[in-house]
Structures are given as C-alpha cells and as structure tokens.
Enzyme design. Structure first.
Site, PDB file in Angstrom:
ATOM      1  N   LYS A  55       7.121  22.212 -15.670  1.00  0.00           N
ATOM      2  CA  LYS A  55       6.351  21.071 -15.184  1.00  0.00           C
ATOM      3  C   LYS A  55       6.089  21.204 -13.682  1.00  0.00           C
ATOM      4  CE  LYS A  55       4.682  16.751 -15.496  1.00  0.00           C
ATOM      5  NZ  LYS A  55       5.039  15.537 -16.224  1.00  0.00           N
ATOM      6  N   HIS A 111       6.761   7.596 -27.776  1.00  0.00           N
ATOM      7  CA  HIS A 111       5.733   8.495 -27.245  1.00  0.00           C
ATOM      8  C   HIS A 111       5.851   9.906 -27.828  1.00  0.00           C
ATOM      9  CE1 HIS A 111       2.953  10.373 -24.482  1.00  0.00           C
ATOM     10  NE2 HIS A 111       3.907  11.101 -23.913  1.00  0.00           N
ATOM     11  N   HIS A 126      -1.526  15.090 -26.831  1.00  0.00           N
ATOM     12  CA  HIS A 126      -1.470  13.734 -26.271  1.00  0.00           C
ATOM     13  C   HIS A 126      -2.733  12.916 -26.566  1.00  0.00           C
ATOM     14  CE1 HIS A 126       2.094  15.241 -24.355  1.00  0.00           C
ATOM     15  NE2 HIS A 126       2.284  14.148 -23.655  1.00  0.00           N
ATOM     16  N   ARG A 132      -3.355  21.284 -15.070  1.00  0.00           N
ATOM     17  CA  ARG A 132      -2.375  20.248 -15.416  1.00  0.00           C
ATOM     18  C   ARG A 132      -2.688  19.563 -16.746  1.00  0.00           C
ATOM     19  NH1 ARG A 132       0.622  15.729 -11.594  1.00  0.00           N
ATOM     20  NH2 ARG A 132       1.802  14.803 -13.305  1.00  0.00           N
ATOM     21  N   ASN A 157      -0.938  18.072 -21.628  1.00  0.00           N
ATOM     22  CA  ASN A 157      -1.262  17.009 -22.577  1.00  0.00           C
ATOM     23  C   ASN A 157      -1.558  17.524 -23.981  1.00  0.00           C
ATOM     24  OD1 ASN A 157      -0.945  14.594 -21.125  1.00  0.00           O
ATOM     25  ND2 ASN A 157      -2.819  15.008 -19.988  1.00  0.00           N
ATOM     26  N   HIS A 200      -1.961   9.609 -28.047  1.00  0.00           N
ATOM     27  CA  HIS A 200      -2.301   8.328 -27.422  1.00  0.00           C
ATOM     28  C   HIS A 200      -3.082   7.442 -28.388  1.00  0.00           C
ATOM     29  CE1 HIS A 200      -1.916   9.786 -22.954  1.00  0.00           C
ATOM     30  NE2 HIS A 200      -0.761   9.666 -23.572  1.00  0.00           N
ATOM     31  N   GLU A 224      -4.728  17.140 -11.553  1.00  0.00           N
ATOM     32  CA  GLU A 224      -5.317  17.436 -12.857  1.00  0.00           C
ATOM     33  C   GLU A 224      -6.793  17.764 -12.791  1.00  0.00           C
ATOM     34  OE1 GLU A 224      -3.465  15.354 -16.121  1.00  0.00           O
ATOM     35  OE2 GLU A 224      -5.358  15.291 -17.164  1.00  0.00           O
ATOM     36  N   ARG A 283       0.813  -1.232   0.000  1.00  0.00           N
ATOM     37  CA  ARG A 283       0.000   0.000   0.000  1.00  0.00           C
ATOM     38  C   ARG A 283       0.846   1.283   0.000  1.00  0.00           C
ATOM     39  NH1 ARG A 283      -3.162  -2.920   3.996  1.00  0.00           N
ATOM     40  NH2 ARG A 283      -4.788  -4.081   2.916  1.00  0.00           N
ATOM     41  N   GLU A 319       8.297  16.976 -26.077  1.00  0.00           N
ATOM     42  CA  GLU A 319       7.717  17.513 -24.841  1.00  0.00           C
ATOM     43  C   GLU A 319       8.321  18.878 -24.498  1.00  0.00           C
ATOM     44  OE1 GLU A 319       5.144  16.175 -23.519  1.00  0.00           O
ATOM     45  OE2 GLU A 319       5.209  13.996 -23.786  1.00  0.00           O
ATOM     46  N   LYS A 331       2.741  11.257 -11.863  1.00  0.00           N
ATOM     47  CA  LYS A 331       1.815  10.416 -12.626  1.00  0.00           C
ATOM     48  C   LYS A 331       2.495   9.079 -12.881  1.00  0.00           C
ATOM     49  CE  LYS A 331      -1.284  13.425 -15.226  1.00  0.00           C
ATOM     50  NZ  LYS A 331      -1.795  13.722 -16.582  1.00  0.00           N
TER      51      LYS A 331
END
Lengths: 450, 450
Positions: free
Chosen positions: B313, B351, B334, B327, B331, B338, B323, B207, B271, B229
C-alpha cells in the site's frame, strides 16, 4: 516581548515601491530564542511562531513577483485600470498558482472562463438572488462555441445563515444525482457565502474536484474569493469546518457590482479599508481621498480598489497560504466581528459590517495598549463612517457573548487568544498573544454590556 | 489498445526482488500517442491517462525506497517479523511522509505515540465497540509521563451505516465544545469507518489539524488506515465526500486483533488477498500456503501479512497519492463491492465481504475477456472460500442495482466506467475503460438477477 519584524529596506523614496523585484527583507529579532525557523527567507510561510505567537509586520512595503503583471501600481492613475482588457493579478503558489482576472464586461469573454474549465461537466453553485441576474450569462460563457460542455446548476438560499452543513449537502446531492465525475468543474457564482460553500464542496466532492470563483460582491471580489479559504459555519462559530483549497482562477467582472445593494457595497469596503490599515498606508490614504467616488460606484475607483486589494491579498497568501503567521493579519477586526456575527445571529449583520465594528474595537484596544496614536483611531472611525459602516457592535452584545465566541476562534493557540492589533505608524500591525489582558477587557466593556 | 507497462527489468532470479534500490523501470508504450507524461520516471504519479484510462501494471516487482526500513522482505521468514521492536514501514510523500509502526504490544510504548502528538490537546475518535476495549489504554499511552496533555474522546455508534454527515457532525461538535484549537491532534481508534471519519474530520476541522491512525481491525491495518483516503458515504454511493489527508503516523498494535470477531478478521483478509492479485504474486502464493495459519490467528502469520500489505500500500500511495492512475488498482473488486454495499444497504455486509464477491466478479470478467486463464479464476475462488469469504453477491442484487451505483463510481471519467481487471500472469492487472461492454453485461447477469 518576542517578536519578529519583516520589513523592506528603508527606501530613499516611495517611488521605489513600484519595483516588483525589491524583495529585500530585513529580519529583526527582538528575542531570537522564541522563534524557530525551518526554512529560508524566501519562504516566510514556514516561520513558526512562539507560544505568544507574536509577529510584527509592516509588509505594505514588501513587493514580490506575484504582481508581475500589474507593476507600477501606486504610480498608476485609477483611470488606467478599467480598460476592456482584464487586469491580471497572479496568486503565486507553486503548482497551485492561479490568475485573478479583473475587468468590466469580462463575463462576455467566454475564452477567459473556458480556458480554466477541466472536463466536460460543470456545476454552477449560486443563490436565489444572483441566479436570476447572472446564471444565464455564466452558462453562455461556459458553453459558447463549446458544445461539448454540459452545465448543471444548484441554487441555494441567499444569506450567511444558510452557510451550514445541511445546505452544503444540497450541493453534493446535485453533483451525485448529476453523476459528475472527478473531471468536472464547480463554479461559484455569488458572494462570499457561495464562494466558501462551493469551494468546500469542491474540496470534498470525490475527495477534490476543480473549481472556479466568479465573485459578484465587493466583499467576495476583494477578499473571500482569493486565497483558498473555504468552509461553513457551525452554530458555535464561523468558518470552523472547511479546507484550504485553491481555485483554478478568479474571474471578477466589475459590471456585476451594478446590481449590488448599497449595504453590500459598504460591507465589502470594510475589507478594502482593512488592507490599508494592516499593510498599505498609501492605499488607505487613496481611500480617504476617494471614498466619495467609491460610494458613488465610480467604476474606475472601484476597479482600482478591487485590484489593489487583490494584490495585497495575493501577496499575503503567496507568502503564507495556510496561515502560520502573516496571513492571520488579514483578520484585523474579524475576531471581534465573528463574535458579533455568531452572537447576534448569522445574517443579522453583513460580514463587513461586523468586521467594521470589530476593527474599531481592535483599534481601540491598540490605542489602550499605547501602540498607536489617537490620530489613527480618528481616521479609522472617520473612513468607516464615510463608508456608512457601523463603528460599534449591536446594543445586544454582552461581554460574555464576545468571550464565549472568541474562545473558539481559530487563532487561539494552546488556550491563548492571539489578536491582530495595530502598532506603530499607519499600515503596521502585529499578530500577537502578548498583550495586557486588561486592555482587552476594557475594550469589551467599552463596547458592550456587562 | 492504449496502454503503458511499468515493470522491473527482467530479473535473473527472484532473490533480486529484495534489493530496495532496484528501481530500474522499463516503460513500454503500446500507443504512445494516447499517454502524456508531465514529469520524470521517478514520479509516475504524474502520468496522465487517456480517455479510456488504460494503464497496464505489473508492479509487484517494482521495489522502491519506501521500504528501506524493512528490506529483504520476501526472504524473511514470518517468525522474524513479530519481535518486541516495531517494524517500521515508511510512506514516502515528501514533507507529508510518515511511518507505519507494526508490532505486538506497541500501545504499551507511550513514546511511540507521543512523539507524533502535536500540541497539548487530543481528541480520540472511537466507537462503542472499541472504546470499552482500548480507549483507556490509548489515553494512558497519550498521557503517561506527559501530564501537560489533556485527552477528550467522542464515541460514535459502530458500523458502516453510521459513516455519514450526521454522525460526522458529532466529532465537530465535540471538538468545538472542547475548544480544541489548531494545535490539537485527532486520534482515530477503531476500524476503517472510524479512520475514514476521523481523518475527514481532521482534514476539515479549522481547515485541518493533525491526526494519528490507530487501526484495530485487519481491514484498517492492512488498507484503510494507510494512504490518507478519508471520507464519508452518501446515500447514493460510498466515500463520495472526503479528502486526501495524510496522518502523522499509523500505529498498528497487532494485539488488538485478539478481540476481533472472526467475520471481521476474514473481511480484512479480502484486502490482503487483493494485494497478491494486483501486484504481488509471491505474496499470493505465501497466502495460499499460510491461509490456515491466518485463519487460526497465528500472530507471526498475521504480522507478516499486515506488514507485507502495508508495504504494498505504501509503495502504491507513494507513487500516486491522489489516484491519477496506479493507485486505482488498489480498488480491484471495489466497484462491484461498493455497489453491493450501497445497494444491499450499508453495514449488511462488511466491506471486505463485498470486496471478496466483487473480486470474483472482476476475475470472472477478466476471464470472459480472455485476459487470464482459468487457473487464476480457480485459485481466487479457492483462497476466498478458505478465508470464509463470499464468492458471489447477495441474492437480492439485480443488474440494475449494480448499474445504478456503478454509474457514480469515482473511477468514471467523462461518462466511461474504468475498472481494475486482471490481465496476464498472476499479480498483473490493468486499470482501463477499454474493454468489451458485453463482458461486463455477461458478468453482471451471471452474478445477479435481471
């Protein structure tokens, strides 16, 4: 020995226990050098334990604001706890606080559930035993007078042996295939396995979505649905993969216990008995006087046991959400019990059955260490037997099987296994790695084959 | 249109940008009814967006305390950024704050790493490309003068197609078999895939255990290692399972880029270019003037690009960790990207390559909406071409493939796909679901087969 005691000021009479504001704590340092504080008294969750991790607790007498909505607990007669209006126990965790609703028939009160649903999409996670009994009822509660909400469901196979990553992926598959977005809500409908899996899925899906617990077993109602421990098993140990992730609310409809098998009922009572042993002697005594009513499913007795258990759990979780010390005491008997569950095979024994045998072992070890007198040993065995719970592990367990699983227990720190053991009068325990290894070996040998 | 602008007070000169304390924000409501505030100005992360989720941003000029250790950024010449002493960029997240160390040869400074290791057991998670190059060096840095620490490692196959649950389980297997307890530290050594997987494993193991990021690609150094993330892919979409989970520190040794393939270098630059487009026009202009040096791996140019990217960032993450709005602007490109990665097959394109093509599509759509002028369209294409990045998706992508993957994007809210689009002068963008669907369809048709 390095240890720290948290206890309330000595009370002139026991009736003072029912005052929610009596939060006066006495800190007693036996070896102040070995314990470092990072914060103030009101945040004992930041206590850092030393290497031996010893923290003596007698917290049954510590009352806090978390139970503001259910005061006068010990003075309240059980028959007052099961009216139509739900009892509310608050879990106080700052901006992650949430209510536990407890009552008969409250699944028939849609507004309770709906006020905690975020977004318009809901995924109910349940199993093939519970779904035929309560899924329609929950879908009704979610949608009644609320036509904008759409509900999906995923029905998992029932049992501890399915609490693994392969089955968890079915929850993700369903959520993704249903195109649920971050504003959805997951609902766990079932026992502890469903609650743990649904909670971990909610913690991980799109990096976290809201979820609600609707526990349908005593085990889940008194323990696993409260406090945000979620996760799955690994073949080498229980609950080794998961997250601390709190629900939006816990909704306990005690009527769901009408369909619970006897063996499951007894399993849940193991955790009820645990609260008495670690921190609430009065509650233990109440259980001794009411075990017959509990086993006969007397609704008032069950409702009171659930409520008092939730209060104990909520209080501990509020003080130590991420188990830096105090919260570990909720695991009395669980280190031995997890070894039984993992070693004997997940699902062979119910969790509470393994915990019951584990508590007998922890009590035996406490007695061997000279930390409790034999009257407590006897009372623990007696109450577990009256609850029709095992008081020894299965015959097939060996000392080596215990040791192998206990080595990966989450309470191991820097190679040292810390245990919850009873110490002192009934209702007092310690969480410590500072014990004579001989006593552990003797207990393991006394309860299993070499 | 409902929108909210966050911008600094008009500055008399650009030199005022380098004052870390100039946090004066002007809030301009175009439709105050559609946006609710829950908190004060200093916590814009609690802005709640309306259903169309529109939030206009021009945050390139917002400075905050997070960059206290690296002030005067824009006035600083690149050659000043790569001395032996690491540059430190702070990610300000209350009690989860952490430093990003950036410098040449800092893996040879064990004290930097060791000060962030908790406990005595470390698990390095890396891949079969990076391990032969840097694993020994990292083990040395962890253990030099620190004999009490023992280090385990798990070496995963290299590539985006291995960022899945089956491979993640290998990390848990190794940790459990090594009997690592809650006081251990995971170390991510590699690119974005390793960082995401190791971070999610750390978030979930027992955990939650501590972890450290040691990114070895430009992509990971400028973006994925910062901000917490973590996660893995699902066959139906990227990063759909994971957690927000912050590291103890990020350690960027720019020397590791010496072994980076050209294609990986270019991928990371996508990026870097993104930061310029969404919030930092000066940085974009600097890139236009220095792309040749970046592609030639000039150490000072790379160090400056990494530092300025980390500052951007860190600033965004500090303002909106989970987010809720701002935030999401990180993206840009993205959502299209994606779709390319998932539809074309994980690992077929890197990526950053998919993001580059996605940015061109987002810019195209912004232009179709009339939100930017054609000079920006041209500058974006030009700089991406100079970075040897694709400016269109693979030929095999169809409109339907885009739509299928975009439907499960994490930025969908109540069925509505929100996108990051450029609007206004260079360095300004919006995150919105309030756009003409026709423009999206036209962009998809212009860049892919029907």
């Amino acid at each position: 020995m390095a240890s720290l005691s948290l206890s309330s000021k000595p009370s002139p009479t026991t009736s003072s226990l029912s005052t929610p504001n009596s939060r006066d704590l006495i800190l007693r340092f036996q070896n102040p050098n070995s314990i470092s504080f990072r914060s103030s008294l009101v945040s004992p969750s930041s206590i850092e334990l030393n290497r031996t991790g010893c923290c003596a607790l007698n917290a049954g007498r510590v009352r806090s604001r978390i139970c503001a909505s259910s005061t006068q607990v010990m003075d309240q007669s059980p028959s007052e706890t099961s009216s139509g209006v739900p009892t509310i126990v608050e879990v106080d965790l700052g901006n992650r606080s949430y209510p536990i609703y407890i009552g008969s028939g409250i699944l028939g009160q849609p507004e309770l559930l709906q006020r905690h649903v975020h977004g318009k999409r809901v995924l109910v996670v349940t199993n093939n035993t519970v779904a035929p009994l309560y899924l329609d009822k929950v879908v009704d509660a979610l949608t009644k007078g609320n036509p904008n909400v759409s509900v999906e469901s995923v029905i998992l196979p029932d049992g501890e042996k399915y609490k693994n990553m392969d089955v968890l992926m079915k929850v993700f598959d369903k959520a993704i295939e249903s195109r649920l977005d971050r504003r959805c809500t997951f609902v766990a409908l079932g026992g502890g396995v469903i609650g743990d899996m649904c909670g971990y899925a909610a913690a991980s899906y799109l990096r976290g979505v809201n979820f609600i617990q609707i526990p349908t077993t005593v085990m889940a109602q008194v323990d696993s649905s409260v406090g945000g421990k979620t996760g799955i098993n690994h073949r080498l140990g229980k609950n080794l993969i998961g997250a601390f992730y709190q629900p939006q609310c816990v909704l306990i409809d005690t009527d769901t216990l009408n369909t619970l098998p006897d063996r499951e009922l007894a399993s849940g009572l193991a955790e009820v008995i645990k609260y008495g042993l670690i921190r609430d002697a009065k509650f233990f005594e109440w259980q001794e006087n009411n075990m017959q009513a509990l086993m006969a499913r007397d609704p008032d007795a069950l409702a009171y046991a659930i409520k008092r258990s939730c209060e104990n759990k909520a209080e501990v979780v509020s003080l130590d959400e991420k188990e830096s010390g105090l919260r570990a005491t909720l695991n009395l008997g669980h280190t031995f019990g997890h070894a039984i569950e993992t070693g004997f095979g997940y699902g062979q024994w119910l969790h509470g059955e393994a915990v019951a045998a584990g508590m007998v072992m922890a009590v035996d070890m406490s007695y061997r260490l000279g930390w409790i007198d034999d009257s407590i040993v006897k009372r623990v065995r007696d109450i577990l037997q009256r609850a029709k719970l095992p008081t020894a592990p299965p015959d097939t367990m060996t000392v080596e099987m215990f040791k192998a699983v206990m080595a990966v227990d989450k309470k191991v720190a820097d190679g040292l296994l810390r245990l919850i053991l009873l110490k002192g009068p009934l209702g007092s325990c310690v969480f410590t790695g500072d014990y004579d290894r001989k006593a552990l070996d003797e207990t393991l040998r006394a309860f299993s084959k070499s």
